[in-house]
Scaffold this active site. Structure first.
Site, short mmCIF file in Angstrom:
data_model
loop_
_atom_site.label_atom_id
_atom_site.label_comp_id
_atom_site.label_asym_id
_atom_site.label_seq_id
_atom_site.Cartn_x
_atom_site.Cartn_y
_atom_site.Cartn_z
N ASN A 7 0.86 -1.19 0.00
CA ASN A 7 0.00 0.00 0.00
C ASN A 7 0.90 1.23 0.00
O ASN A 7 1.52 1.56 1.02
CB ASN A 7 -0.89 -0.04 1.25
CG ASN A 7 -1.73 1.21 1.41
OD1 ASN A 7 -1.83 2.04 0.50
ND2 ASN A 7 -2.34 1.37 2.58
N TRP A 8 0.96 1.90 -1.13
CA TRP A 8 1.87 3.04 -1.26
C TRP A 8 1.28 4.33 -0.68
O TRP A 8 1.94 5.36 -0.65
CB TRP A 8 2.26 3.25 -2.73
CG TRP A 8 2.99 2.09 -3.33
CD1 TRP A 8 3.45 0.98 -2.65
CD2 TRP A 8 3.36 1.90 -4.69
NE1 TRP A 8 4.08 0.14 -3.53
CE2 TRP A 8 4.04 0.66 -4.78
CE3 TRP A 8 3.19 2.66 -5.86
CZ2 TRP A 8 4.55 0.17 -5.98
CZ3 TRP A 8 3.68 2.17 -7.06
CH2 TRP A 8 4.36 0.94 -7.12
N LYS A 9 0.03 4.28 -0.28
CA LYS A 9 -0.65 5.45 0.32
C LYS A 9 -0.46 6.68 -0.59
O LYS A 9 -0.44 6.55 -1.80
CB LYS A 9 -0.14 5.67 1.74
CG LYS A 9 -0.28 4.40 2.59
CD LYS A 9 -0.03 4.62 4.05
CE LYS A 9 -0.22 3.30 4.79
NZ LYS A 9 0.02 3.42 6.23
N GLU A 50 -6.60 4.79 8.34
CA GLU A 50 -6.44 6.22 8.01
C GLU A 50 -7.73 6.78 7.43
O GLU A 50 -8.05 7.96 7.61
CB GLU A 50 -5.25 6.39 7.05
CG GLU A 50 -3.92 6.20 7.79
CD GLU A 50 -2.80 5.64 6.93
OE1 GLU A 50 -2.89 5.71 5.69
OE2 GLU A 50 -1.82 5.14 7.51
N GLY A 82 2.93 2.22 10.85
CA GLY A 82 3.94 3.26 10.69
C GLY A 82 4.73 3.58 11.95
O GLY A 82 5.46 4.56 11.99
N SER A 102 3.75 -2.05 10.29
CA SER A 102 5.21 -2.09 10.45
C SER A 102 5.84 -3.42 10.03
O SER A 102 6.81 -3.88 10.62
CB SER A 102 5.60 -1.75 11.90
OG SER A 102 5.22 -0.41 12.20
N HIS A 120 -9.35 1.29 5.49
CA HIS A 120 -8.05 1.43 6.16
C HIS A 120 -8.21 2.37 7.36
O HIS A 120 -9.03 3.29 7.32
CB HIS A 120 -7.02 2.00 5.17
CG HIS A 120 -5.63 1.98 5.71
ND1 HIS A 120 -5.19 2.92 6.59
CD2 HIS A 120 -4.62 1.10 5.52
CE1 HIS A 120 -3.93 2.63 6.92
NE2 HIS A 120 -3.56 1.53 6.28
N GLU A 176 -4.94 -5.00 11.24
CA GLU A 176 -3.93 -3.97 11.37
C GLU A 176 -4.16 -3.19 12.66
O GLU A 176 -4.96 -2.24 12.68
CB GLU A 176 -4.02 -2.98 10.20
CG GLU A 176 -3.81 -3.61 8.85
CD GLU A 176 -3.24 -2.59 7.86
OE1 GLU A 176 -2.17 -2.86 7.34
OE2 GLU A 176 -3.86 -1.54 7.66
N GLY A 224 2.83 -1.15 4.30
CA GLY A 224 2.88 0.26 3.92
C GLY A 224 4.31 0.68 3.63
O GLY A 224 4.87 0.39 2.58
N GLY A 225 4.94 1.34 4.60
CA GLY A 225 6.26 1.94 4.43
C GLY A 225 7.29 1.06 3.74
O GLY A 225 7.98 1.51 2.81
P1 PGA Z 1 3.04 0.34 7.63
O1 PGA Z 1 1.56 0.55 7.09
O2 PGA Z 1 3.54 -0.95 7.03
O3 PGA Z 1 3.81 1.53 7.14
O4 PGA Z 1 2.97 0.26 9.11
C1 PGA Z 1 0.69 -0.53 7.02
C2 PGA Z 1 -0.65 -0.06 6.55
O5 PGA Z 1 -1.04 1.07 6.85
O6 PGA Z 1 -1.36 -0.80 5.86
#
Ligand code: PGA
Length: 258
Positions: free
Chosen positions: A10-12, A101, A174, A213, A99, A168, A234-235
């Protein structure tokens, strides 16, 4: 026996169209000659702007493209909106829904998320629904209650398309902090139990991922848990080399078949 792992990057809100295309090309090269898509399924979720470009680059490979969100409906007067139909047309076959967010910054609740999943299925997309507790909820010992509650509406209707559930924990996203793999296994078992109770015939068709993470070092620990079928990343997915290292780890280490 080893099952098939699912890794979703997930590149957000990261990477330009050009940068996304370049990343996709680099990843294809990094996976060349050794990646076995029968063991590890790879899905990338760029920004909506880059879906078409990334989709063209990935055409002919086994890497699929996902949207990060969708709106209800197909076409119409919804300024700024992108529907499942438009995502599919642009080349996506998956979409992330709910998600944390989006729950936090766009006030998405379980009712809307359930409607979005139905809209995704209608458009022919596999839905990846994110659930998980906040740090405060965890500290209150409410993790299990929150997870069951977030599944409640989602699992109330019939299963009409592909569904993947990503556990999650909000505090792990993050932050560089992760739960113990055994804790994730407990929640994954609860999710599988809920799915099995509502949709006995579909239990094997619903995968549970871990997210928060994840990196190439810790991924194997999660995939070694019986009920964990992959990861939402994500990251660490923003660097093609790290993404390739995670595909390699998944190919070597799991997941274990249930
Ligand atoms: P992260 O994000 O790997 O950067 O913690 C995961 C996500 O939000 O799906």
């Amino acid at each position: 026996m080893q099952g098939r792992a699912l890794l979703i990057g997930n590149w957000k809100m990261n990477k330009t169209v050009e940068g996304s295309a370049g990343h996709a090309r680099t990843l294809i090269r990094a996976l060349e000659d050794w990646w076995d898509p029968k063991l590890v399924q790879v899905v990338l979720a760029p920004t909506a702007l880059a879906i078409a470009a990334v989709g063209r680059i990935l055409a002919g490979t086994d890497i699929a493209v996902a949207g990060q969100n969708l709106e209800l409906g197909t076409e119409g007067a919804l300024t700024g909106g992108i529907s499942g139909y438009l995502l599919y047309e642009a080349g996506a076959r998956w979409v992330i829904v709910g998600h944390s967010e989006r729950r936090q910054h766009f006030a998405e609740d379980d009712a809307l998320i359930t409607e979005k999943v139905k809209a995704a299925w209608q458009a022919g997309l596999n839905a990846v629904v994110c659930i998980g507790e906040t740090e405060a909820e965890r500290n209150q010992g409410a993790t299990e209650r929150v997870v069951r509650q977030q599944l409640n509406l989602l699992l109330a209707g019939p299963l009409k398309g592909g569904l993947t559930i990503a556990y999650e924990p909000v505090w792990a996203i993050g932050s560089g902090r992760v739960p113990e793999p055994e804790e994730v296994a407990e929640i994954a078992a609860i999710i599988h139990g809920e799915v099995g109770a509502r949709w006995p015939e579909a239990e094997n068709r619903v995968a549970v991922l871990y997210g928060g993470s994840v990196n190439a070092k810790n991924l194997g620990g999660f995939l070694n848990q019986a009920d964990v079928g992959g990861a939402l990343i994500g990251g660490a997915s923003l660097a093609a080399g790290e993404m390739a290292a995670m595909v390699r780890a998944a190919q070597q280490e799991g997941p274990r078949a249930r």
